[in-house]
Structures are given as structure tokens and as C-alpha cells.
Design a protein around this motif. Structure first.
Motif, PDB file in Angstrom:
ATOM      1  N   ASP A  24       0.959  -1.206   0.098  1.00  0.00           N
ATOM      2  CA  ASP A  24      -0.098  -0.185  -0.116  1.00  0.00           C
ATOM      3  C   ASP A  24       0.876   1.260  -0.091  1.00  0.00           C
ATOM      4  O   ASP A  24       0.617   2.215  -0.659  1.00  0.00           O
ATOM      5  CB  ASP A  24      -0.832   0.004   1.216  1.00  0.00           C
ATOM      6  N   PHE A  52       1.960   1.693  -3.552  1.00  0.00           N
ATOM      7  CA  PHE A  52       0.931   2.148  -4.264  1.00  0.00           C
ATOM      8  C   PHE A  52       0.619   3.728  -4.267  1.00  0.00           C
ATOM      9  O   PHE A  52       0.458   4.305  -5.212  1.00  0.00           O
ATOM     10  CB  PHE A  52      -0.151   1.433  -4.204  1.00  0.00           C
ATOM     11  N   THR A  53       0.711   3.951  -3.170  1.00  0.00           N
ATOM     12  CA  THR A  53       0.639   5.470  -2.545  1.00  0.00           C
ATOM     13  C   THR A  53       1.501   6.396  -3.419  1.00  0.00           C
ATOM     14  O   THR A  53       1.011   7.165  -4.029  1.00  0.00           O
ATOM     15  CB  THR A  53       0.627   5.657  -1.056  1.00  0.00           C
ATOM     16  N   VAL A  61       0.703   6.430  -7.313  1.00  0.00           N
ATOM     17  CA  VAL A  61      -0.306   7.232  -7.471  1.00  0.00           C
ATOM     18  C   VAL A  61       0.021   8.813  -7.377  1.00  0.00           C
ATOM     19  O   VAL A  61       0.003   9.200  -8.395  1.00  0.00           O
ATOM     20  CB  VAL A  61      -1.544   6.984  -6.503  1.00  0.00           C
ATOM     21  N   LEU A  62       0.803   9.255  -6.399  1.00  0.00           N
ATOM     22  CA  LEU A  62       1.208  10.722  -6.473  1.00  0.00           C
ATOM     23  C   LEU A  62       2.295  10.871  -7.260  1.00  0.00           C
ATOM     24  O   LEU A  62       2.454  12.265  -7.445  1.00  0.00           O
ATOM     25  CB  LEU A  62       1.701  10.868  -4.862  1.00  0.00           C
ATOM     26  N   GLY A  78       1.883  10.131 -10.352  1.00  0.00           N
ATOM     27  CA  GLY A  78       1.194  10.187 -11.493  1.00  0.00           C
ATOM     28  C   GLY A  78       1.350   8.941 -12.487  1.00  0.00           C
ATOM     29  O   GLY A  78       1.049   9.028 -13.584  1.00  0.00           O
ATOM     30  N   PHE A  79       1.626   7.869 -11.833  1.00  0.00           N
ATOM     31  CA  PHE A  79       1.562   6.750 -12.777  1.00  0.00           C
ATOM     32  C   PHE A  79       0.276   6.198 -12.785  1.00  0.00           C
ATOM     33  O   PHE A  79      -0.583   6.327 -12.191  1.00  0.00           O
ATOM     34  CB  PHE A  79       2.488   5.774 -12.206  1.00  0.00           C
ATOM     35  N   THR A  80      -0.061   5.515 -14.289  1.00  0.00           N
ATOM     36  CA  THR A  80      -1.210   4.529 -14.167  1.00  0.00           C
ATOM     37  C   THR A  80      -1.074   3.166 -13.718  1.00  0.00           C
ATOM     38  O   THR A  80       0.125   2.714 -13.570  1.00  0.00           O
ATOM     39  CB  THR A  80      -1.580   4.431 -15.663  1.00  0.00           C
ATOM     40  N   ALA A  81      -2.261   2.403 -13.333  1.00  0.00           N
ATOM     41  CA  ALA A  81      -2.170   1.098 -12.593  1.00  0.00           C
ATOM     42  C   ALA A  81      -1.227   0.133 -13.933  1.00  0.00           C
ATOM     43  O   ALA A  81      -0.726  -0.567 -13.459  1.00  0.00           O
ATOM     44  CB  ALA A  81      -3.506   0.451 -12.480  1.00  0.00           C
ATOM     45  N   ILE A  94      -4.921  10.818   0.009  1.00  0.00           N
ATOM     46  CA  ILE A  94      -4.923  11.865  -1.256  1.00  0.00           C
ATOM     47  C   ILE A  94      -4.925  10.649  -2.641  1.00  0.00           C
ATOM     48  O   ILE A  94      -5.558  10.546  -3.273  1.00  0.00           O
ATOM     49  CB  ILE A  94      -3.974  12.882  -1.645  1.00  0.00           C
ATOM     50  N   ALA A  95      -4.025   9.519  -2.283  1.00  0.00           N
ATOM     51  CA  ALA A  95      -3.630   8.612  -3.156  1.00  0.00           C
ATOM     52  C   ALA A  95      -5.008   7.805  -3.374  1.00  0.00           C
ATOM     53  O   ALA A  95      -5.180   7.240  -4.491  1.00  0.00           O
ATOM     54  CB  ALA A  95      -2.429   7.852  -2.776  1.00  0.00           C
ATOM     55  N   ARG A  96      -5.600   7.561  -2.385  1.00  0.00           N
ATOM     56  CA  ARG A  96      -7.039   6.648  -2.348  1.00  0.00           C
ATOM     57  C   ARG A  96      -7.962   7.446  -2.768  1.00  0.00           C
ATOM     58  O   ARG A  96      -9.270   6.981  -2.643  1.00  0.00           O
ATOM     59  CB  ARG A  96      -6.947   5.859  -1.031  1.00  0.00           C
ATOM     60  N   ARG A 146      -5.024  -5.426  -4.421  1.00  0.00           N
ATOM     61  CA  ARG A 146      -4.930  -4.220  -3.875  1.00  0.00           C
ATOM     62  C   ARG A 146      -4.924  -3.132  -4.685  1.00  0.00           C
ATOM     63  O   ARG A 146      -5.276  -2.237  -4.529  1.00  0.00           O
ATOM     64  CB  ARG A 146      -3.610  -4.217  -2.992  1.00  0.00           C
ATOM     65  N   VAL A 147      -4.485  -3.549  -5.999  1.00  0.00           N
ATOM     66  CA  VAL A 147      -4.264  -2.305  -7.106  1.00  0.00           C
ATOM     67  C   VAL A 147      -5.517  -1.477  -7.225  1.00  0.00           C
ATOM     68  O   VAL A 147      -5.645  -0.388  -7.695  1.00  0.00           O
ATOM     69  CB  VAL A 147      -3.994  -2.697  -8.505  1.00  0.00           C
ATOM     70  N   PHE A 169      -6.972   2.284  -5.135  1.00  0.00           N
ATOM     71  CA  PHE A 169      -6.255   3.641  -5.354  1.00  0.00           C
ATOM     72  C   PHE A 169      -6.815   4.029  -6.451  1.00  0.00           C
ATOM     73  O   PHE A 169      -7.367   3.600  -7.400  1.00  0.00           O
ATOM     74  CB  PHE A 169      -4.621   3.339  -5.266  1.00  0.00           C
ATOM     75  N   GLN A 170      -6.772   5.573  -6.435  1.00  0.00           N
ATOM     76  CA  GLN A 170      -7.110   6.479  -7.447  1.00  0.00           C
ATOM     77  C   GLN A 170      -6.020   6.838  -8.319  1.00  0.00           C
ATOM     78  O   GLN A 170      -5.511   7.817  -8.560  1.00  0.00           O
ATOM     79  CB  GLN A 170      -7.865   7.708  -6.744  1.00  0.00           C
ATOM     80  N   TRP A 171      -5.934   5.942  -9.477  1.00  0.00           N
ATOM     81  CA  TRP A 171      -4.829   6.195 -10.565  1.00  0.00           C
ATOM     82  C   TRP A 171      -5.247   7.188 -11.626  1.00  0.00           C
ATOM     83  O   TRP A 171      -6.399   7.275 -11.710  1.00  0.00           O
ATOM     84  CB  TRP A 171      -4.523   4.536 -11.218  1.00  0.00           C
ATOM     85  N   GLN A 172      -4.181   7.576 -11.991  1.00  0.00           N
ATOM     86  CA  GLN A 172      -4.271   8.364 -13.212  1.00  0.00           C
ATOM     87  C   GLN A 172      -5.028   7.666 -14.311  1.00  0.00           C
ATOM     88  O   GLN A 172      -4.802   6.262 -14.488  1.00  0.00           O
ATOM     89  CB  GLN A 172      -3.052   8.829 -13.563  1.00  0.00           C
ATOM     90  N   ALA A 173      -5.748   8.166 -15.202  1.00  0.00           N
ATOM     91  CA  ALA A 173      -6.374   7.638 -16.244  1.00  0.00           C
ATOM     92  C   ALA A 173      -5.516   7.155 -17.250  1.00  0.00           C
ATOM     93  O   ALA A 173      -4.541   7.492 -17.476  1.00  0.00           O
ATOM     94  CB  ALA A 173      -7.220   8.556 -16.943  1.00  0.00           C
ATOM     95  N   GLY A 174      -5.611   5.542 -17.804  1.00  0.00           N
ATOM     96  CA  GLY A 174      -4.767   5.063 -18.641  1.00  0.00           C
ATOM     97  C   GLY A 174      -4.847   5.970 -20.142  1.00  0.00           C
ATOM     98  O   GLY A 174      -5.710   6.553 -20.393  1.00  0.00           O
ATOM     99  N   ALA A 175      -3.732   5.703 -20.567  1.00  0.00           N
ATOM    100  CA  ALA A 175      -3.170   6.853 -21.792  1.00  0.00           C
ATOM    101  C   ALA A 175      -4.035   6.090 -23.022  1.00  0.00           C
ATOM    102  O   ALA A 175      -4.201   4.890 -23.185  1.00  0.00           O
ATOM    103  CB  ALA A 175      -1.715   6.402 -22.271  1.00  0.00           C
TER     104      ALA A 175
END
Lengths: 130, 130
Positions: free
Chosen positions: A97, A100-101, A104-105, A107-110, B25-27, B120-121, B124-130
Motif C-alpha cells: 500500500d 502504491f500510494t 499514484v502521487l 502520477g503513474f497509471t495502474a 490523497i492517493a486513495r 490491492r491495486v 487506489f485512485q490511479w491516473q486515467a490510462g493513456a
DNA sequence: CAACTGTACTATGTGACTTAGTACAGAAGG
DNA sequence: CCTTCTGTACTAAGTCACATAGTACAGTTG
């Protein structure tokens, strides 16, 4: 094995050395039963105090990574954690976790993260699959 | 948002609070432009010194996670890192290697780790995929 | 003007970290 | 046996991070 210490760093010396030893074991660059430099030898190489080296060895022995034989030296312990399966999983989840935090911060995508996982996972010496 | 501090912990108070805000923030539990409690309000809630809270806010603003408007309060910054693509990737790789190191030393297999990643992935609130 | 906001500064105390030095006990080899 | 290596256990000292308390100042809002 070559270790290096950055005395200018804000992370403590003992922590830098401990992390480098952990990483070396996890990557298989230090195999089980391998002998580490003596406390005094290591302290001379890194130009740090013998007490600091002893502290690192003691901490890593407490974690089950090293075994010391009095008068003979310090050796890499055979693999195997003494934690319960549940405790191990909880600890790993906390670490994941945290990773992952930051991902995300940054700016990566999953998908980017999953890709990096595939890239790097091969560089470590994992336990054999069940 | 509820934060909590363990004064008995060996990790510094300012670090505990900073990590909790980063995680929130990350979540996505703290959205962009959301307002954080004032320095004095947060210090009363957590029973810590206002200076310590201010230190946390300053650090997170330096990292680009928060924006302060003098006299108005502290707010969550819109997403986006100001690091170069290369620097971001190098930083993530270091973090991932640290995670893998601990996973190996805990005795996990590569497959177990990959499975936990999948589990777990999604939290989290990921950036939108490209 | 009053009441909130963040910021800056000094001063103080505690504890982690590191070093230095000394000393002791176990192991190995001449 | 003696020497020399090994890890371990202390004490003492200094530096610095961390946290607190207190005061003060500047910007914002009603």
C-alpha cells in the motif's frame, strides 16, 4: 560484496548498511551460510565505528537474516521467516500500500505500475513456487 | 477525514501525519481542492504542537501535494507531478525494489506477490490510462 | 475591528545517532 | 600456552532531529 556509506545522507549510517545487506540477500548476491566481514573489518572498510556495524549485525540477527557464531564470525542465515502466515501477509500488504500510494502521487497509471512489476520481479531470488 | 497519531511510536509525529495525508490523497479520500483542517485546528484534534502540523503542510506543499493560500487555508493540489518522466520512473523503481526486497525476505513467492498486487491495486485512485 | 488563516522566530528539552575507548569471552593456529 | 582473530558489553561524549511552548506578524473574511 562491496558496501558504501554516504555520511552526508540524512538516513542513519546503520540504516544504510542494514538496507544494503538486506538487498544483497534478497537478490542472492549474498547466499546462505556466506560469511560477512568481521565487525572490525567492516568498520575499517566503511570508515565508521565498530559499534555501528555491531548494531547492524545485531538488528539483522534479530530479524532472522543473520546468524552469529561467537569467535567465528557472522553468517547469512538460511531462508525462512519465523512470522506466522497471517502476520507476513499483513506486513506485505502495508508495504505494498505504501508503494502504491507513492506510485499514484507520482502520477503513474495502474498499467504502468504492473508493467514495471513484470520488468523488475526477475532480479530477485524468490522462494520456489508451491 | 480522521487522522490519528501514536506518540509512543518510534516514527516521528510529523512523518505519521504526512504519510496519512499522502495515503488519503492517493486513495481519493481527499479530493483535489478539498480543504484541510487549519494548522491550529489539526493541532488541537491530534493534541500535538501547531508547529509540527505546519511543518507537515510545508513539506507536502514542497512535494506539490498541497497548496496553501495565506489567510484562507491549505488545500489539496490538483494531480500531477513536476518531476521529469525519467526521474519519476527511477524513483518508482527504487521504491519497487525496496518492496521486492522485503517480500523476498518474508519468504513469499513471486506468484504470491503478483496475486497481492492484483488484489490491492483497485483501492487506489490511479491516473486515467493513456 | 474581530476572528480566523498561514508563517516566522526564539528558546528549551529529550532522545536517536555516532564516535571513542576499554574490557571480556569464545575460537583458531603456531 | 600464547597470540590473534572473532562478537559482545559497557561508559562517556558530542551532534542533531524532533517536539514543545510562546510570541509575533501578515493575509482573508465578515
Amino acid at each position: 560484496m562491496d558496501f558504501n556509506i554516504d555520511v552526508a545522507s540524512r538516513t542513519p549510517i546503520y540504516r544504510q548498511l542494514a538496507e544494503q545487506i538486506r538487498a544483497a540477500i534478497a537478490r542472492g548476491r549474498l547466499q546462505a551460510n556466506a560469511r560477512l566481514p568481521s565487525v572490525r573489518d567492516m568498520s575499517r572498510r566503511l570508515v565508521i565505528n565498530p559499534n555501528t556495524v555491531a548494531r547492524v549485525y545485531t538488528e539483522l540477527e534479530r530479524d532472522g537474516l543473520l546468524v552469529t557464531r561467537h569467535g567465528m564470525g557472522v553468517f547469512v542465515a538460511p531462508p525462512g521467516s519465523d512470522l506466522t502466515k497471517k502476520a507476513r501477509r499483513e506486513r506485505l500488504a502495508v508495504l505494498l500500500d505504501g508503494f502504491f500510494t507513492e506510485a499514484v502521487l507520482l502520477g503513474f497509471t495502474a498499467d504502468e505500475v504492473k508493467e514495471l512489476v513484470q520488468d523488475r520481479v526477475t532480479q530477485f531470488q524468490w522462494q520456489a513456487g508451491a
